[in-house]
Design a protein around this motif. Structure first.
Motif, PDB file in Angstrom:
ATOM      1  N   ASP A 241      77.041  37.709 -94.125  1.00  0.00           N
ATOM      2  CA  ASP A 241      77.334  36.292 -94.323  1.00  0.00           C
ATOM      3  C   ASP A 241      78.633  36.179 -95.135  1.00  0.00           C
ATOM      4  N   SER A 242      79.170  34.988 -95.148  1.00  0.00           N
ATOM      5  CA  SER A 242      80.382  34.744 -95.935  1.00  0.00           C
ATOM      6  C   SER A 242      80.088  34.967 -97.426  1.00  0.00           C
ATOM      7  N   GLY A 243      81.071  35.529 -98.134  1.00  0.00           N
ATOM      8  CA  GLY A 243      80.929  35.733 -99.574  1.00  0.00           C
ATOM      9  C   GLY A 243      79.980  36.854 -99.953  1.00  0.00           C
ATOM     10  N   CYS A 244      79.759  37.791 -99.049  1.00  0.00           N
ATOM     11  CA  CYS A 244      78.801  38.872 -99.331  1.00  0.00           C
ATOM     12  C   CYS A 244      79.473  40.218 -99.539  1.00  0.00           C
ATOM     13  N   GLY A 245      80.791  40.219 -99.703  1.00  0.00           N
ATOM     14  CA  GLY A 245      81.473  41.463-100.063  1.00  0.00           C
ATOM     15  C   GLY A 245      82.134  42.214 -98.922  1.00  0.00           C
ATOM     16  N   LYS A 246      82.358  41.535 -97.773  1.00  0.00           N
ATOM     17  CA  LYS A 246      82.983  42.240 -96.634  1.00  0.00           C
ATOM     18  C   LYS A 246      84.414  42.667 -96.987  1.00  0.00           C
ATOM     19  N   SER A 247      85.173  41.742 -97.587  1.00  0.00           N
ATOM     20  CA  SER A 247      86.583  42.070 -97.895  1.00  0.00           C
ATOM     21  C   SER A 247      86.650  43.216 -98.890  1.00  0.00           C
ATOM     22  N   THR A 248      85.762  43.190 -99.877  1.00  0.00           N
ATOM     23  CA  THR A 248      85.757  44.251-100.886  1.00  0.00           C
ATOM     24  C   THR A 248      85.435  45.591-100.224  1.00  0.00           C
ATOM     25  N   PHE A 249      84.450  45.586 -99.341  1.00  0.00           N
ATOM     26  CA  PHE A 249      84.077  46.798 -98.617  1.00  0.00           C
ATOM     27  C   PHE A 249      85.267  47.289 -97.792  1.00  0.00           C
TER      28      PHE A 249
ATOM     29  N   GLY B 171      75.435  50.182-107.617  1.00  0.00           N
ATOM     30  CA  GLY B 171      75.187  50.789-106.308  1.00  0.00           C
ATOM     31  C   GLY B 171      75.972  50.141-105.172  1.00  0.00           C
ATOM     32  N   THR B 172      76.430  48.906-105.330  1.00  0.00           N
ATOM     33  CA  THR B 172      77.190  48.295-104.222  1.00  0.00           C
ATOM     34  C   THR B 172      78.498  49.063-104.017  1.00  0.00           C
ATOM     35  N   GLY B 173      79.221  49.287-105.116  1.00  0.00           N
ATOM     36  CA  GLY B 173      80.493  50.019-105.019  1.00  0.00           C
ATOM     37  C   GLY B 173      80.259  51.462-104.610  1.00  0.00           C
TER      38      GLY B 173
ATOM     39  N   GLN C 141      79.723  32.517-109.033  1.00  0.00           N
ATOM     40  CA  GLN C 141      80.809  33.219-109.733  1.00  0.00           C
ATOM     41  C   GLN C 141      82.154  32.948-109.047  1.00  0.00           C
ATOM     42  N   ARG C 142      82.183  33.057-107.704  1.00  0.00           N
ATOM     43  CA  ARG C 142      83.465  32.881-107.017  1.00  0.00           C
ATOM     44  C   ARG C 142      83.813  31.414-106.807  1.00  0.00           C
ATOM     45  N   ASP C 143      82.905  30.658-106.202  1.00  0.00           N
ATOM     46  CA  ASP C 143      83.271  29.309-105.782  1.00  0.00           C
ATOM     47  C   ASP C 143      83.343  28.329-106.948  1.00  0.00           C
TER      48      ASP C 143
HETATM   49  N1  LIG Z   1      79.504  44.184-105.265  1.00  0.00           N
HETATM   50  C1  LIG Z   1      79.721  43.011-105.847  1.00  0.00           C
HETATM   51  N2  LIG Z   1      79.283  42.771-107.083  1.00  0.00           N
HETATM   52  C2  LIG Z   1      79.476  41.572-107.664  1.00  0.00           C
HETATM   53  N3  LIG Z   1      80.100  40.546-107.055  1.00  0.00           N
HETATM   54  C3  LIG Z   1      80.549  40.749-105.827  1.00  0.00           C
HETATM   55  C4  LIG Z   1      80.384  41.985-105.151  1.00  0.00           C
HETATM   56  N4  LIG Z   1      80.942  41.889-103.912  1.00  0.00           N
HETATM   57  C5  LIG Z   1      81.425  40.650-103.826  1.00  0.00           C
HETATM   58  N5  LIG Z   1      81.180  39.961-104.966  1.00  0.00           N
HETATM   59  C6  LIG Z   1      81.509  38.558-105.236  1.00  0.00           C
HETATM   60  O1  LIG Z   1      81.536  37.879-104.020  1.00  0.00           O
HETATM   61  C7  LIG Z   1      82.850  37.342-103.798  1.00  0.00           C
HETATM   62  C8  LIG Z   1      83.173  37.500-102.321  1.00  0.00           C
HETATM   63  O2  LIG Z   1      83.459  38.845-102.027  1.00  0.00           O
HETATM   64  P1  LIG Z   1      84.305  39.198-100.744  1.00  0.00           P
HETATM   65  O3  LIG Z   1      85.548  38.370-100.730  1.00  0.00           O
HETATM   66  O4  LIG Z   1      84.459  40.679-100.710  1.00  0.00           O
HETATM   67  O5  LIG Z   1      83.286  38.700 -99.638  1.00  0.00           O
HETATM   68  P2  LIG Z   1      83.521  38.264 -98.122  1.00  0.00           P
HETATM   69  O6  LIG Z   1      82.233  38.566 -97.431  1.00  0.00           O
HETATM   70  O7  LIG Z   1      84.722  38.914 -97.574  1.00  0.00           O
HETATM   71  O8  LIG Z   1      83.748  36.714 -98.280  1.00  0.00           O
HETATM   72  P3  LIG Z   1      84.347  35.666 -97.209  1.00  0.00           P
HETATM   73  O9  LIG Z   1      83.722  35.947 -95.902  1.00  0.00           O
HETATM   74  O10 LIG Z   1      83.893  34.349 -97.782  1.00  0.00           O
HETATM   75  O11 LIG Z   1      85.821  35.834 -97.253  1.00  0.00           O
HETATM   76  C9  LIG Z   1      83.772  38.097-104.745  1.00  0.00           C
HETATM   77  O12 LIG Z   1      84.840  37.307-105.174  1.00  0.00           O
HETATM   78  C10 LIG Z   1      82.861  38.416-105.906  1.00  0.00           C
HETATM   79  O13 LIG Z   1      82.804  37.300-106.738  1.00  0.00           O
END
Ligand SMILES: Nc1ncnc2c1ncn2[C@@H]1O[C@H](COP(=O)(O)OP(=O)(O)OP(=O)(O)O)[C@@H](O)[C@H]1O
Ligand SMILES: O=C(CO)[C@H](O)[C@H](O)COP(=O)(O)O
Length: 405
Positions: free
Chosen positions: A67-75, A372-374, A212-214
């Motif tokens: 889903d949106s905001g679930c950490g895809k970009s970070t991954f 564990g996410t990272g 936290q983000r929005d």
């Molecule tokens: N592992 C994590 N631990 C804590 N917070 C996290 C983690 N991963 C993501 N977040 C939070 O969620 C936000 C969204 O992360 P990210 O941009 O990676 O998600 P996304 O799925 O790509 O979002 P979108 O689809 O909305 O662009 C980050 O700014 C952070 O606040």
């Protein structure tokens, strides 16, 4: 010199060569051969010409759903870092492009296949998660074309304006990652994936991350965040969540069990669920493959403050599939000590001792680097690199015989 037409089951960018004495016999060389990519298995063998093709450059396709905001970009940032080199939007292209390109990987965002723009969705009363707001035929055709070695003109969904922008050219990379809401929804697209991952963020944690983000970064109110999550939930449950049953690896993020009734969502329990029997993928294990293990690594070699860290590992079943599950609850105090944990994990596909720890330290500022996410995102990144290398090696080993038309 006449041109020889060869039909091959390999993609157009396969590396092909003509074996002697065929070359002498037919009197042409590589330059005079035109290759046509076709999957026809019935191609007639009109002569004894043998063309050997090794598809070492064929694109490997990875799907990442969440889903949106679930950490895809970070991954994605962790994954591209494993391959080295920075990932950037296409040079000189649309500044609002969602695509990220590095030497090895191209990451495309499936939001670009929204068939309805923001206004269109509002008028029709559908969310972006609804399949009716997405063009799966085009998604399939374009992912297939890229996999087969053909560049495509992919649409762009502009998240700034909410409009569909003119398309951008996507050339076949070594690894194509399709990330977004629906990489495993359509069976045709799913069948193109060489490996798939689902980021399963529990509602409590998703809510905490969204706030936290929005709230902090985008100025949204608590009420509007709650309302947006609630409005998306029925479609999320119907169309996004079920995709996890198809994933080869799932990273599930839950509230901690180390703090009774925790509702802060800061300390996390994270599970890495790995399907057994997936080609080119061997699940990670702790201590002893296939056993059930519980491990508290805190002590002389790993500093832990409250509430500590607990690892678990063992076999399980997930949607009827045999899986191995590695779990970490808690968070690291000192990332440099992660090497102690890393040295007890096996099958992590590192190229040198301490590579996981090095990657984690390199991106210590990314969200989730202390839990564990990272850790599991980094490990899955290494497993994808290994999978890619194994696929390339296996293709090189099995040259394909093509026939002269
Ligand atoms: N592992 C994590 N631990 C804590 N917070 C996290 C983690 N991963 C993501 N977040 C939070 O969620 C936000 C969204 O992360 P990210 O941009 O990676 O998600 P996304 O799925 O790509 O979002 P979108 O689809 O909305 O662009 C980050 O700014 C952070 O606040
Ligand atoms: O679920 C989403 C995936 O990122 C977005 O909400 C969807 O793409 C619509 O985008 P926007 O909210 O910018 O109109």
């Amino acid at each position: 010199m006449a041109v020889c037409t060869v039909y091959t089951t390999q993609s157009l960018h396969s590396t092909c060569s003509i074996s002697t004495p065929t070359k002498n016999h037919l009197g042409f060389n590589q330059k005079h051969v035109v290759f046509y990519s076709t999957n026809k298995k019935t191609t007639k063998r009109a002569s004894s010409a043998v063309i050997t093709c090794s598809a070492d450059t064929q694109t490997v396709v990875i799907g990442l759903a969440a889903d949106s905001g679930c950490g895809k970009s970070t991954f994605m940032r962790r994954l591209t870092s494993v391959f080295g080199g920075a990932a950037e939007p296409p040079r000189g292209g649309n500044p609002d492009s969602n695509t990220l390109i590095s030497d090895t990987t191209t990451v495309i965002c499936l939001d670009d296949y929204h068939s309805l723009d923001r206004t269109g969705r509002k008028e029709k009363g559908v969310t972006a998660l609804d399949p009716r707001a997405n063009n799966f035929d085009l998604m399939y055709e374009q992912v297939k074309a890229i996999k087969d070695g053909t560049a495509v003109e992919k649409p762009i969904y502009n998240h700034v304006t909410g409009l569909l922008d003119p398309p951008e050219l996507i050339k076949p990379p070594k690894i194509l990652v399709i990330e977004g809401l629906h990489p495993m929804y359509d069976q045709r697209v799913r069948d193109l994936l060489d490996f798939s991952i689902y980021l399963d963020i529990s509602n409590e944690v998703k809510f905490a991350w969204k706030i936290q983000r929005d709230m902090a970064e985008r100025g949204h109110s608590l009420e509007s965040i709650k309302a947006s999550i609630e409005a998306r939930k029925p479609d999320f449950d119907a169309y996004i969540d079920p995709q996890k049953q198809y994933a080869d690896a799932v990273i599930e993020v839950l509230p901690t069990q180390l703090i009774p009734d925790d509702n802060e969502g800061k300390v996390l329990r994270v599970k890495l669920i790995m399907k057994e029997g997936v080609e080119f993928f061997s699940p990670v294990y702790l201590f002893d493959e296939g056993s059930s293990i519980s491990w508290i690594p805190c002590g002389r070699k790993l500093t832990c403050s409250y509430p500590g860290i607990k690892f678990s590992y063992g076999p399980d079943a997930y949607y009827g599939h045999e899986v191995s599950v590695l779990e970490m609850d808690g968070q690291f105090d000192r990332l440099d000590e992660l090497i102690y944990v890393e040295s007890h994990l096996s099958n992590i596909s590192t190229k040198f001792y301490g590579e996981v720890t090095q990657q984690m330290l390199k991106h210590a500022d990314f969200p989730g680097s202390n839990n564990g996410t990272g850790l599991f995102q980094t490990i899955v990144g290494l497993k994808i690199r290994d999978l890619f290398e194994q696929i390339v090696a296996s293709r090189a080993k099995t040259p394909v015989e093509a026939t002269k038309a």
